[in-house]
Design an enzyme around this catalytic site. Structure first.
Site, PDB file in Angstrom:
ATOM      1  N   CYS A   1     -23.749 -15.613 -24.803  1.00 19.20           N
ATOM      2  CA  CYS A   1     -23.400 -15.199 -23.448  1.00 19.20           C
ATOM      3  C   CYS A   1     -24.004 -16.171 -22.439  1.00 19.20           C
ATOM      4  O   CYS A   1     -25.159 -16.564 -22.559  1.00 19.20           O
ATOM      5  CB  CYS A   1     -23.890 -13.776 -23.160  1.00 19.20           C
ATOM      6  SG  CYS A   1     -23.267 -13.138 -21.587  1.00 19.20           S
TER       7      CYS A   1
ATOM      8  N   CYS B   1     -29.111  -1.782 -27.402  1.00 24.33           N
ATOM      9  CA  CYS B   1     -28.559  -2.533 -26.268  1.00 24.33           C
ATOM     10  C   CYS B   1     -29.425  -3.742 -25.947  1.00 24.33           C
ATOM     11  O   CYS B   1     -30.634  -3.643 -25.826  1.00 24.33           O
ATOM     12  CB  CYS B   1     -28.530  -1.678 -25.020  1.00 24.33           C
ATOM     13  SG  CYS B   1     -27.461  -0.273 -25.136  1.00 24.33           S
TER      14      CYS B   1
ATOM     15  N   CYS C   1     -31.799  -9.273 -21.236  1.00 24.77           N
ATOM     16  CA  CYS C   1     -30.895  -9.220 -22.395  1.00 24.77           C
ATOM     17  C   CYS C   1     -31.152 -10.382 -23.336  1.00 24.77           C
ATOM     18  O   CYS C   1     -31.166 -11.544 -22.937  1.00 24.77           O
ATOM     19  CB  CYS C   1     -29.446  -9.242 -21.915  1.00 24.77           C
ATOM     20  SG  CYS C   1     -28.257  -9.237 -23.271  1.00 24.77           S
TER      21      CYS C   1
END
Ligand code: SAH
Length: 370
Positions: free
Chosen positions: A113, A345, A120
Site C-alpha cells: 500500500c 486490522c 498500519c
C-alpha cells in the site's frame, strides 16, 4: 513453469482481453463465464457447450487455478490467515474471520500500500502492485475451499457455503486506487454473494467514490476516518492532505444508503491522540445527517509502528462509544481477531518484503488526555 494464463476469477472484461484472438464471439465469453461461476466448472474439458476446437485452444493457452497458498495459519479464536503467492512471486495475505455461523473473508486489493497511514503495518512496508480481478477473487475461492499447500486444485467437498460468507475489502491495499480490478472482482463475487454482503473500505479516495456512484450496483461502503479534524487526520493519514474531510464528507452525502446498508466510519483509537470524549462528540458532529454507524477499532500495536501507537485502556474505549451513542450515533467496537497470528486490522504484510519504513518519524505531539 506453467506459462499458461490463469482465467479463474476473471470477469467478462478480463476474459475478453486475455482471450482475444482465441474467443471471438461475445456469447462464447458469456458461456465461459457461466461455466466458471454458475456451474463451478474447473476444467475446460467439462465445458461441453463450447466447441471442441475452442476447448483445446483454451487448454493449450490457459489454466483455471487458484493462487498458491504457501502458508495457512490458524488463530486460537478460529481466524485463519492465508499467505498467497501470485504468479510473479508477489505475496498477499487474506483472512477468514469466523462470527458464529458466518465467516467474513477479508481480501487484499494490492500487494502492499502506498498510502503510508502511520498506524498500519501494510503502509509501513510500502507500495506494491495492483492485483488483478482474478487475484482478488482467487483469495475468496482459496479461503472458501480450504486450499492448503498440499491441495491438488480440484474443488473441495468441504467448501464453506457461499450463503455463509461476507466479503470485506479491508486487507492489504487501497481498493479505490485499483478500482477497475476491484469492480470486476466484486461483479464476479456477486454471482455468489449479494452486494449487501460485501463491503469496500477506503481511506477516502474521493474520485474513486465518485466513480462508484456510476456503478450499476454497489457494495456497502466503509470509510477510514480515525480523526475528526484535518490537522490530526493528516498527521496519521497523508492522503488527507490530498482529499481532506470537507470534500470527503460531501461526496459521502451522495452515496446511496438504506437502513440495511448504512455507511460505516472506521475509527482506530490511538491512546492519547484521538480517544477523548470531546473527539467522540466532534466525530458525531462531523457525520451528522449521514445514515452511518461508527466502528471503533482499538489500534492493534506492532513493533514497527512505534511506541506511540498503543490502544487506550478499555474504559476509555467504552467512554468514547458512550459519548457517540449519546450524540445519537450507533457505534460498535471491533474486537481484535487473529491478533496472535498478526491477522488483525492493520497487521497484514507480505512475508517477502524488505522494510521501507515511514518517510519521516511520526510524532503525535503531547497526549491530549482522555
Ligand atoms: N485502505 C483501505 C483498506 C484497508 S482496511 C482503508 O484504509 O480503509 C483496514 C482497516 O483497518 C482500516 O480501517 C484501517 O484504518 C484499519 N487499521 C489499519 N491499521 C490498523 C491498526 N494497526 N489497528 C487497527 N486498525 C487498523
Amino acid at each position: 513453469m506453467d506459462e499458461r494464463i490463469n482465467l479463474l476469477g476473471c470477469g467478462l472484461p478480463s476474459l475478453a482481453r486475455l482471450t482475444e484472438g482465441v474467443i471471438g464471439q461475445p456469447f462464447r465469453l458469456r458461456q465461459l463465464h457461466h461455466a466458471l461461476y454458475q456451474r463451478g466448472v474447473r476444467r475446460f474439458a467439462e465445458m461441453t457447450d463450447l466447441p471442441l476446437a475452442l476447448r483445446s485452444d483454451l487448454e493449450a493457452g490457459y489454466r483455471l487455478d487458484l493462487p498458491a497458498m504457501p502458508r495457512l495459519q490458524r488463530s486460537h479464536d478460529g481466524t485463519r490467515k492465508a499467505l498467497l503467492r501470485l504468479n510473479d512471486g508477489r505475496e498477499v495475505e487474506a483472512v477468514d474471520i469466523p462470527d458464529e455461523e458466518r465467516r467474513t473473508f477479508c481480501l487484499s486489493s494490492q500487494a502492499g500500500c502506498a498510502l503510508a497511514c502511520r498506524f498500519c503495518v501494510t503502509g509501513y512496508w510500502g507500495a506494491g502492485r495492483d492485483l488483478s480481478a482474478a487475484e482478488i477473487v482467487g483469495q475468496a475461492f482459496a479461503l472458501r475451499e480450504g486450499i492448503t499447500p498440499e491441495h491438488d486444485g480440484s474443488p473441495a467437498d468441504a467448501a464453506i457455503p457461499w450463503e455463509r460468507i461476507n466479503i470485506v475489502l479491508m486487507g492489504m491495499g487501497e481498493p479505490l486506487l485499483n478500482i477497475e480490478a476491484v469492480h470486476e472482482a466484486l461483479e464476479v463475487l456477486s454471482t455468489q454473494i449479494g452486494w449487501r454482503r460485501m463491503t469496500l473500505s477506503t481511506a477516502g479516495v474521493v474520485p474513486g467514490i465518485e466513480r462508484m456512484l456510476e456503478w450499476e450496483e454497489r457494495p456497502n461502503l466503509a470509510v477510514s476516518l480515525h480523526a475528526p479534524d484535518d490537522e490530526r487526520r493528516s498527521q496519521i493519514m497523508p492522503i488527507n492532505r490530498r482529499y481532506p474531510l470537507g470534500p470527503l464528507l460531501e461526496v459521502l452525502r451522495s452515496y446511496p444508503t438504506s437502513r440495511r446498508s448504512a455507511l460505516t466510519f472506521e475509527y482506530t483509537l490511538i491512546r492519547g491522540f484521538n480517544d477523548s470524549t470531546a473527539d467522540a462528540r466532534e466525530t458525531a458532529r462531523l457525520i451528522r445527517g449521514l445514515r452511518a454507524k461508527v466502528n471503533l477499532i482499538p489500534i492493534n500495536p506492532d513493533p514497527v509502528l512505534g511506541a506511540e501507537m498503543r490502544p487506550p485502556d478499555w474504559q476509555v474505549v467504552k467512554a468514547f462509544q458512550a459519548a457517540l451513542v449519546q450524540a445519537g450515533v450507533s457505534c460498535s467496537i471491533r474486537r481484535p481477531k487473529g491478533d496472535d497470528i498478526a491477522a488483525a486490522c492493520g497487521q497484514l504484510r507480505a512475508a517477502d518484503r524488505a522494510a521501507r519504513g515511514f518517510p519521516q518519524p511520526v510524532s503525535l505531539g503531547a497526549p491530549t488526555g482522555a
